[in-house]
Design a protein around this motif. Structure first.
Motif, PDB file in Angstrom:
ATOM      1  N   SER A  59       0.364 -14.739  27.554  1.00 56.82           N
ATOM      2  CA  SER A  59      -0.805 -13.922  27.878  1.00 56.82           C
ATOM      3  C   SER A  59      -2.105 -14.602  27.474  1.00 56.82           C
ATOM      4  CB  SER A  59      -0.691 -12.565  27.183  1.00 56.82           C
ATOM      5  OG  SER A  59      -0.789 -12.701  25.774  1.00 56.82           O
ATOM      6  N   VAL A  60      -2.040 -15.434  26.430  1.00 57.51           N
ATOM      7  CA  VAL A  60      -3.244 -16.106  25.940  1.00 57.51           C
ATOM      8  C   VAL A  60      -3.491 -17.415  26.683  1.00 57.51           C
ATOM      9  CG1 VAL A  60      -4.302 -17.187  23.923  1.00 57.51           C
ATOM     10  CG2 VAL A  60      -3.069 -15.035  23.674  1.00 57.51           C
ATOM     11  N   TYR A  61      -2.424 -18.189  26.892  1.00 62.15           N
ATOM     12  CA  TYR A  61      -2.537 -19.486  27.565  1.00 62.15           C
ATOM     13  C   TYR A  61      -1.696 -19.441  28.830  1.00 62.15           C
ATOM     14  CZ  TYR A  61      -4.156 -20.647  22.880  1.00 62.15           C
ATOM     15  OH  TYR A  61      -4.829 -20.651  21.679  1.00 62.15           O
ATOM     16  N   GLY A  62      -2.167 -18.701  29.793  1.00 60.73           N
ATOM     17  CA  GLY A  62      -1.386 -18.439  30.998  1.00 60.73           C
ATOM     18  C   GLY A  62      -1.357 -19.566  32.002  1.00 60.73           C
ATOM     19  N   THR A  63      -2.306 -20.480  31.939  1.00 63.11           N
ATOM     20  CA  THR A  63      -2.358 -21.568  32.921  1.00 63.11           C
ATOM     21  C   THR A  63      -2.067 -22.903  32.248  1.00 63.11           C
ATOM     22  OG1 THR A  63      -4.716 -22.021  32.606  1.00 63.11           O
ATOM     23  CG2 THR A  63      -4.119 -20.269  34.161  1.00 63.11           C
ATOM     24  N   ALA A  64      -1.654 -23.847  33.065  1.00 65.72           N
ATOM     25  CA  ALA A  64      -1.365 -25.182  32.547  1.00 65.72           C
ATOM     26  C   ALA A  64      -2.610 -25.834  31.971  1.00 65.72           C
ATOM     27  CB  ALA A  64      -0.773 -26.056  33.659  1.00 65.72           C
ATOM     28  N   ALA A  65      -3.767 -25.561  32.561  1.00 66.14           N
ATOM     29  CA  ALA A  65      -5.014 -26.151  32.070  1.00 66.14           C
ATOM     30  C   ALA A  65      -5.344 -25.623  30.675  1.00 66.14           C
ATOM     31  CB  ALA A  65      -6.152 -25.841  33.045  1.00 66.14           C
ATOM     32  N   GLU A  66      -5.145 -24.317  30.446  1.00 68.98           N
ATOM     33  CA  GLU A  66      -5.424 -23.741  29.129  1.00 68.98           C
ATOM     34  C   GLU A  66      -4.474 -24.318  28.083  1.00 68.98           C
ATOM     35  OE1 GLU A  66      -7.166 -19.305  30.182  1.00 68.98           O
ATOM     36  OE2 GLU A  66      -5.006 -19.615  30.114  1.00 68.98           O
ATOM     37  N   ARG A  67      -3.227 -24.488  28.453  1.00 71.12           N
ATOM     38  CA  ARG A  67      -2.268 -25.049  27.500  1.00 71.12           C
ATOM     39  C   ARG A  67      -2.584 -26.513  27.220  1.00 71.12           C
ATOM     40  NH1 ARG A  67       1.235 -21.834  30.718  1.00 71.12           N
ATOM     41  NH2 ARG A  67       2.005 -23.644  31.892  1.00 71.12           N
ATOM     42  N   ALA A  68      -3.030 -27.243  28.221  1.00 71.85           N
ATOM     43  CA  ALA A  68      -3.395 -28.640  28.003  1.00 71.85           C
ATOM     44  C   ALA A  68      -4.587 -28.753  27.068  1.00 71.85           C
ATOM     45  CB  ALA A  68      -3.691 -29.314  29.341  1.00 71.85           C
ATOM     46  N   ARG A  69      -5.559 -27.843  27.213  1.00 67.55           N
ATOM     47  CA  ARG A  69      -6.720 -27.847  26.308  1.00 67.55           C
ATOM     48  C   ARG A  69      -6.289 -27.536  24.883  1.00 67.55           C
ATOM     49  NH1 ARG A  69      -9.483 -25.412  30.720  1.00 67.55           N
ATOM     50  NH2 ARG A  69      -9.086 -23.329  29.876  1.00 67.55           N
ATOM     51  N   LEU A  70      -5.338 -26.611  24.723  1.00 60.42           N
ATOM     52  CA  LEU A  70      -4.831 -26.294  23.389  1.00 60.42           C
ATOM     53  C   LEU A  70      -4.196 -27.518  22.742  1.00 60.42           C
ATOM     54  CD1 LEU A  70      -3.978 -24.364  21.093  1.00 60.42           C
ATOM     55  CD2 LEU A  70      -1.928 -23.844  22.437  1.00 60.42           C
ATOM     56  N   VAL A  71      -3.372 -28.221  23.496  1.00 61.50           N
ATOM     57  CA  VAL A  71      -2.712 -29.416  22.964  1.00 61.50           C
ATOM     58  C   VAL A  71      -3.741 -30.469  22.588  1.00 61.50           C
ATOM     59  CG1 VAL A  71      -1.143 -31.314  23.510  1.00 61.50           C
ATOM     60  CG2 VAL A  71      -0.578 -28.980  24.225  1.00 61.50           C
ATOM     61  N   ALA A  72      -4.759 -30.643  23.430  1.00 65.95           N
ATOM     62  CA  ALA A  72      -5.799 -31.631  23.130  1.00 65.95           C
ATOM     63  C   ALA A  72      -6.566 -31.259  21.866  1.00 65.95           C
ATOM     64  CB  ALA A  72      -6.751 -31.749  24.319  1.00 65.95           C
ATOM     65  N   THR A  73      -6.849 -29.963  21.702  1.00 68.73           N
ATOM     66  CA  THR A  73      -7.568 -29.514  20.510  1.00 68.73           C
ATOM     67  C   THR A  73      -6.728 -29.722  19.255  1.00 68.73           C
ATOM     68  OG1 THR A  73      -8.748 -27.860  21.816  1.00 68.73           O
ATOM     69  CG2 THR A  73      -8.728 -27.561  19.427  1.00 68.73           C
ATOM     70  N   VAL A 109       1.834 -30.561  18.185  1.00 62.73           N
ATOM     71  CA  VAL A 109       2.365 -30.021  19.442  1.00 62.73           C
ATOM     72  C   VAL A 109       2.962 -31.178  20.235  1.00 62.73           C
ATOM     73  CG1 VAL A 109       1.860 -28.633  21.469  1.00 62.73           C
ATOM     74  CG2 VAL A 109       0.507 -28.328  19.399  1.00 62.73           C
ATOM     75  N   PHE A 110       4.194 -31.013  20.703  1.00 64.43           N
ATOM     76  CA  PHE A 110       4.868 -32.081  21.439  1.00 64.43           C
ATOM     77  C   PHE A 110       4.978 -31.802  22.931  1.00 64.43           C
ATOM     78  CE2 PHE A 110       6.706 -32.483  17.088  1.00 64.43           C
ATOM     79  CZ  PHE A 110       6.190 -33.740  16.800  1.00 64.43           C
ATOM     80  N   GLY A 111       4.491 -30.662  23.388  1.00 64.20           N
ATOM     81  CA  GLY A 111       4.556 -30.339  24.807  1.00 64.20           C
ATOM     82  C   GLY A 111       3.662 -29.152  25.101  1.00 64.20           C
ATOM     83  N   ASP A 112       3.344 -28.957  26.386  1.00 64.45           N
ATOM     84  CA  ASP A 112       2.438 -27.871  26.741  1.00 64.45           C
ATOM     85  C   ASP A 112       3.134 -26.741  27.498  1.00 64.45           C
ATOM     86  OD1 ASP A 112       2.912 -29.057  29.159  1.00 64.45           O
ATOM     87  OD2 ASP A 112       0.825 -29.594  29.578  1.00 64.45           O
ATOM     88  N   SER A 113       4.471 -26.706  27.486  1.00 63.39           N
ATOM     89  CA  SER A 113       5.179 -25.574  28.082  1.00 63.39           C
ATOM     90  C   SER A 113       5.174 -24.403  27.099  1.00 63.39           C
ATOM     91  CB  SER A 113       6.617 -25.961  28.421  1.00 63.39           C
ATOM     92  OG  SER A 113       7.358 -26.198  27.239  1.00 63.39           O
ATOM     93  N   ILE A 114       5.473 -23.213  27.596  1.00 68.67           N
ATOM     94  CA  ILE A 114       5.532 -22.046  26.720  1.00 68.67           C
ATOM     95  C   ILE A 114       6.622 -22.227  25.667  1.00 68.67           C
ATOM     96  CG2 ILE A 114       6.065 -19.579  26.622  1.00 68.67           C
ATOM     97  CD1 ILE A 114       3.292 -20.149  27.613  1.00 68.67           C
TER      98      ILE A 114
END
Length: 531
Positions: free
Chosen positions: A43-57, A71-76
């Protein structure tokens, strides 16, 4: 060998029966910590772009890596393993050490093991039964995690489940060694718990310095091994062999030590107390018995405050651009729409961390209050009370340490928060001390259970665990406020950052704690001591 294991099955059934309430609670808490995450993360990181930004941060944010790991991956699935894996492994370790010590050193300390050993019970049977009980609990945790996350990827779900279970069993084997070395269950839990805490500190220090978890400090910690299983991110199955090898070595050491000592004896001799003077009162005795544990909790809360305070700016930067993440933090910190500005969001985060530290402090006060149960069941209270010491004075000494100690550790946590954040130390101290009324309510409930129904005093752990679970995952799951209100912490003003300090809930909760405490002492005074 068969004779040495005689009676193992009967002892295992006895252990599982005795733990029929405690063990399911622990299993559900550990499993739900992981299973509650996928829906909230989605619900918080619903898109691949949002998850990629989280991993980068996270790659550039050392303070958050120290808390959660890399973080080792950007899947849920990978984010679930990142967010909950370390903490689930930590809780599985605590669960395992409690189970093993409870059915080894506690049984010897109470005298029940000596009676059982006089029957057809092999020398290795008690330790084996305790380890099998821990194995049962960890296997169920692994099964629940694997089954619930299989839809995200069967291999990743199995890797995460096995990693958490293997972490629990590694600390179970470590607790088995501690139970042979020490003279009491309290010391065995303290020694094993110190290793669990050291494992978390080593992993945190290593992950803070490297973005890929490759630090030698990370690899020195079993919790670091759990990270490197890399569930849902090109799993490293060979890391599970490290758990198996370490557990096997520790089990061999535990059995070797058990074969070389008599029931009730230990390898680390007890230090004699002072001949006179400092143990002249029941309060002084309670202080001596509990000061070591209080020192450990105090150092841990000071360190946690420093860590949480230091990561405040990085955390607000991480959540500031995500409306749903900010909403979760606001629900935990209670600031609502006031946190639009970065400074107010920092206050909200500090309020959330102060609340979390308060809920963990509830675990301290329960353990300290229930020291009364340990003294009573271990038949150490009866000789003391046979003299000039009354029950209220005896209990009052332990309760003074429990309630005063909770105030001390929250004071130190507040100092750490303020110093770590570098702003408004007084406000941070006020925020953590504001948790005291709710902590005292749970401590007073533990005292009431000990006084009125000593057989069920352990239920206080379930109360504290429920409050922690509601505060930890309740906001992320968007639980109804009526459910969150079951915890006394939900009724506290959220500091710092609240527009006006509300005294009414603080006074009401303090009065409730006083009433529960008075009822518990009255019940203790009127009942017989436990046999």
């Amino acid at each position: 060998m068969r004779n040495q294991l005689a009676g193992t099955g009967a002892l295992l059934r006895l252990a599982l029966r005795r733990d029929r309430v405690m063990m399911p609670v622990w299993i559900l808490v550990v499993a739900m910590l992981v299973l509650s995450l996928p829906a909230s993360l989605e619900s918080v990181y619903g898109t691949a772009a949002e998850r990629a930004r989280l991993v980068a941060t996270m790659t550039t944010n050392g303070s958050l890596r120290a808390l959660y790991g890399p973080v080792f991956g950007d899947s849920i699935g990978a984010l679930t393993a990142w967010r909950g894996g370390v903490f689930a492994g930590l809780l599985a370790g605590v669960m395992s050490l409690v189970i093993v010590v409870r059915h080894t050193r506690e049984e010897e300390e109470s005298g029940r093991q000596e009676l059982l050993s006089a029957a057809m019970v092999g020398r290795r049977a008690p330790l084996t039964a305790a380890l099998l009980a821990a194995l049962t609990a960890n296997a169920l945790v692994a099964l629940l995690v694997t089954a619930a996350l299989a839809g995200r990827g069967a291999g990743g779900a199995l890797a995460l489940g096995l990693g958490i279970g293997a972490t629990g069993m590694l600390f179970a084997s470590l607790a088995a060694i501690a139970a042979q070395l020490t003279e009491s269950a309290r010391l065995a839990k303290g020694l094993a718990g110190a290793f669990v805490g050291a494992a978390f500190v080593l992993r945190a220090a290593g992950d803070a310095g490297t973005a890929d978890g490759g630090s030698a400090l990370t690899w020195a910690s079993p919790l670091g091994w759990l990270e490197h299983v890399r569930a849902f991110a090109a799993e490293r199955w060979w890391v599970l062999a490290l758990f198996a090898a370490a557990s096997a070595a520790q089990l061999a050491a535990a059995y070797a030590l058990a074969a070389r000592r008599d029931v009730g004896m230990s390898f680390l001799p007890a230090r004699p107390g002072p001949a006179q003077g400092r143990l002249g009162t029941a309060g002084a005795l309670a202080w001596r018995l509990q000061r070591g544990g209080l020192l450990g909790w105090s150092l841990g809360f000071l360190a946690a405050g420093l860590v949480f305070g230091g990561m405040t700016d990085g955390a607000t930067e991480l959540v500031g651009g995500n409306d749903k993440t900010r909403e979760i933090i606001e629900r935990m910190g209670g600031q609502g729409g006031q946190s639009a500005a970065q400074g107010a969001l920092a206050d909200t985060f500090l309020a959330a961390m102060a609340g979390m530290l308060g809920m963990v402090a509830a675990l301290y006060i329960v353990s300290s209050v229930l020291r009364l149960s340990g003294e009573e069941s271990g038949q150490r209270a009866e000789p003391l009370l046979a003299g000039a010491v009354g029950r209220l004075r005896w209990a009052g000494g332990h309760l003074a340490v429990a309630f005063g100690g909770s105030a001390l550790i929250l004071l130190l946590a507040g100092l750490g928060l303020g110093i770590g954040h570098g702003q408004d130390v007084a406000g941070a101290v006020g925020a953590t001390l504001g948790q005291l009324p709710a902590v005292w309510v749970i401590g007073a409930l533990a005292a009431l259970l000990h006084g009125a129904a000593p057989r069920f005093a352990g239920a206080a752990w379930a109360v504290a665990g429920t409050a922690l679970a509601l505060g930890w995952v309740g906001p992320a799951l968007n639980l109804p406020q009526a459910v969150l209100n079951l915890s006394p912490f939900a009724h506290l003003p959220k500091l710092p950052g609240a527009q006006a300090l509300e005294w009414a809930p603080l006074v009401a909760l303090t009065a409730l704690a006083a009433a529960l405490l008075a009822a518990g002492l009255t019940a203790l005074r009127r009942r017989d001591l436990a046999a």
